[in-house]
Design a protein around this motif. Structure first.
Motif, PDB file in Angstrom:
ATOM      1  N   ARG A 175      14.033   7.979   2.280  1.00  0.00           N
ATOM      2  CA  ARG A 175      12.782   7.970   1.730  1.00  0.00           C
ATOM      3  C   ARG A 175      11.793   6.829   2.418  1.00  0.00           C
ATOM      4  NH1 ARG A 175      13.207   6.229  -4.270  1.00  0.00           N
ATOM      5  NH2 ARG A 175      14.618   7.894  -4.339  1.00  0.00           N
ATOM      6  N   VAL A 176      10.703   6.779   2.308  1.00  0.00           N
ATOM      7  CA  VAL A 176       9.654   5.972   3.121  1.00  0.00           C
ATOM      8  C   VAL A 176       9.097   5.240   2.249  1.00  0.00           C
ATOM      9  CG1 VAL A 176       7.932   6.021   4.692  1.00  0.00           C
ATOM     10  CG2 VAL A 176       9.536   7.800   4.977  1.00  0.00           C
ATOM     11  N   PHE A 177       8.894   3.972   2.376  1.00  0.00           N
ATOM     12  CA  PHE A 177       7.958   3.121   1.553  1.00  0.00           C
ATOM     13  C   PHE A 177       7.074   2.473   2.327  1.00  0.00           C
ATOM     14  CE2 PHE A 177      12.097   2.788  -0.071  1.00  0.00           C
ATOM     15  CZ  PHE A 177      12.081   2.715  -1.457  1.00  0.00           C
ATOM     16  N   GLU A 178       5.789   2.741   2.167  1.00  0.00           N
ATOM     17  CA  GLU A 178       4.552   2.375   2.972  1.00  0.00           C
ATOM     18  C   GLU A 178       3.663   1.570   2.342  1.00  0.00           C
ATOM     19  OE1 GLU A 178       3.714   6.248   5.923  1.00  0.00           O
ATOM     20  OE2 GLU A 178       2.411   5.741   4.538  1.00  0.00           O
ATOM     21  N   ARG A 179       3.069   0.704   3.049  1.00  0.00           N
ATOM     22  CA  ARG A 179       2.044  -0.291   2.422  1.00  0.00           C
ATOM     23  C   ARG A 179       0.847  -0.114   3.404  1.00  0.00           C
ATOM     24  NH1 ARG A 179      -1.435  -3.379   0.530  1.00  0.00           N
ATOM     25  NH2 ARG A 179      -1.252  -5.514  -0.112  1.00  0.00           N
ATOM     26  N   GLU A 180      -0.043   0.872   2.763  1.00  0.00           N
ATOM     27  CA  GLU A 180      -1.135   1.336   3.115  1.00  0.00           C
ATOM     28  C   GLU A 180      -2.301   0.154   3.200  1.00  0.00           C
ATOM     29  OE1 GLU A 180      -1.160   5.952   2.150  1.00  0.00           O
ATOM     30  OE2 GLU A 180      -0.931   4.489   0.446  1.00  0.00           O
ATOM     31  N   HIS A 181      -3.365   0.386   4.127  1.00  0.00           N
ATOM     32  CA  HIS A 181      -4.620  -0.406   4.016  1.00  0.00           C
ATOM     33  C   HIS A 181      -5.839   0.617   4.302  1.00  0.00           C
ATOM     34  CE1 HIS A 181      -2.593  -4.283   3.836  1.00  0.00           C
ATOM     35  NE2 HIS A 181      -1.807  -3.844   4.609  1.00  0.00           N
ATOM     36  N   PRO A 182      -6.756   0.187   3.773  1.00  0.00           N
ATOM     37  CA  PRO A 182      -8.075   0.750   4.021  1.00  0.00           C
ATOM     38  C   PRO A 182      -8.009   1.049   5.654  1.00  0.00           C
ATOM     39  CG  PRO A 182      -8.562  -1.007   2.497  1.00  0.00           C
ATOM     40  CD  PRO A 182      -7.180  -1.303   3.025  1.00  0.00           C
ATOM     41  N   THR A 236      12.136   2.412   6.003  1.00  0.00           N
ATOM     42  CA  THR A 236      12.697   3.680   5.819  1.00  0.00           C
ATOM     43  C   THR A 236      14.142   3.439   5.384  1.00  0.00           C
ATOM     44  OG1 THR A 236      11.109   4.617   7.467  1.00  0.00           O
ATOM     45  CG2 THR A 236      13.214   5.611   7.045  1.00  0.00           C
ATOM     46  N   VAL A 237      14.306   4.265   4.583  1.00  0.00           N
ATOM     47  CA  VAL A 237      15.843   4.256   3.919  1.00  0.00           C
ATOM     48  C   VAL A 237      16.507   5.532   4.329  1.00  0.00           C
ATOM     49  CG1 VAL A 237      17.583   3.682   2.289  1.00  0.00           C
ATOM     50  CG2 VAL A 237      15.356   2.473   2.429  1.00  0.00           C
ATOM     51  N   ILE A 238      17.518   5.730   5.343  1.00  0.00           N
ATOM     52  CA  ILE A 238      18.237   6.824   5.540  1.00  0.00           C
ATOM     53  C   ILE A 238      19.489   6.704   5.019  1.00  0.00           C
ATOM     54  CG2 ILE A 238      18.886   8.642   7.090  1.00  0.00           C
ATOM     55  CD1 ILE A 238      16.856   7.371   9.083  1.00  0.00           C
ATOM     56  N   GLN A 239      19.734   7.854   4.008  1.00  0.00           N
ATOM     57  CA  GLN A 239      21.256   7.777   3.381  1.00  0.00           C
ATOM     58  C   GLN A 239      22.234   8.257   4.223  1.00  0.00           C
ATOM     59  OE1 GLN A 239      21.782   6.568   0.347  1.00  0.00           O
ATOM     60  NE2 GLN A 239      19.425   6.284   0.154  1.00  0.00           N
ATOM     61  N   PRO A 240      23.494   7.609   3.839  1.00  0.00           N
ATOM     62  CA  PRO A 240      24.705   8.036   4.958  1.00  0.00           C
ATOM     63  C   PRO A 240      25.013   9.681   4.555  1.00  0.00           C
ATOM     64  CG  PRO A 240      25.326   6.894   3.258  1.00  0.00           C
ATOM     65  CD  PRO A 240      24.029   6.827   2.955  1.00  0.00           C
TER      66      PRO A 240
END
Ligand code: S6P
Ligand code: ZN
Length: 177
Positions: free
Chosen positions: A41-48, A59-63
């Motif tokens: 899963r990807v956590f993003e902080r977007e800006h204008p 980014t969190v990649i599971q085992p």
């Protein structure tokens, strides 16, 4: 205001969360994968979008494995050939595959380690631990853009598979089983 990253890799200020399950990305694995298991899963902080602004996130990649192939991201080129990116490891261990028309190489990433992705390199991240998620911070220019099709067409020259000794090994695509 500072934005915390929690122990599971979630970024407090994220404006977008993308979850990739085997049913979304299973086809990228040699053995093919399907089902509801989360791959990353990807956590993003977007800006204008302003020239020179930055997007950042985690980014969190599971085992996990599909066949003998470790869980990984899809991987992409940036649309802007001048757009570099910086990764910073938070927890877990992995390999970043980088590739352009001339070269293919891997760089290890782990806690408190920085990896620079130069402009013009496709990049894919592999969680080489079967014991814990790989969590890393990313930062790139808001105008970088993501091109997933080009590297899919070209094909990755290297794959990361569990070897007979149970440890990760990098193989040429041609020698992969
Ligand atoms: C974005 C950066 C990362 C990836 C993320 C998932 O430029 O490289 O945030 O988006 O690790 O990978 P992918 O290939 O599915 O976007
Ligand atoms: Zn990128």
């Amino acid at each position: 205001m500072a934005e915390a990253v929690d122990a599971a890799g979630a970024l407090a200020g994220a404006t977008r969360v993308l979850v990739r399950r085997l049913s979304d990305v299973g086809e990228m694995f040699l053995a093919g994968g399907d089902g509801e298991a989360e791959v990353y899963r990807v956590f993003e902080r977007e800006h204008p979008e302003a020239p020179g602004d930055l997007v950042y996130g985690t980014t969190v990649i599971q085992p996990g494995l599909v066949g003998e192939e470790y869980f990984m991201t899809r991987g992409h080129y940036h649309v802007d050939p001048g757009a570099a990116e910086l990764y910073f490891g938070l927890s877990g261990r992995g390999l970043i595959l980088m590739q352009n028309a001339q070269a293919a190489r891997e760089v290890a990433i782990g806690p408190r380690e920085t990896v620079y992705i130069p402009p013009g390199y496709a990049h894919r991240t592999v969680n080489t631990s079967l014991a814990e998620p790989l969590v890393f911070l990313v930062c790139y220019g808001v105008r970088a853009g993501h091109d997933y099709d080009r590297i899919r067409r070209e094909g990755w020259r290297h794959r990361v598979l569990r070897g007979p000794d149970g440890r990760p090994r990098v193989v040429e695509a041609g020698e992969a089983p």
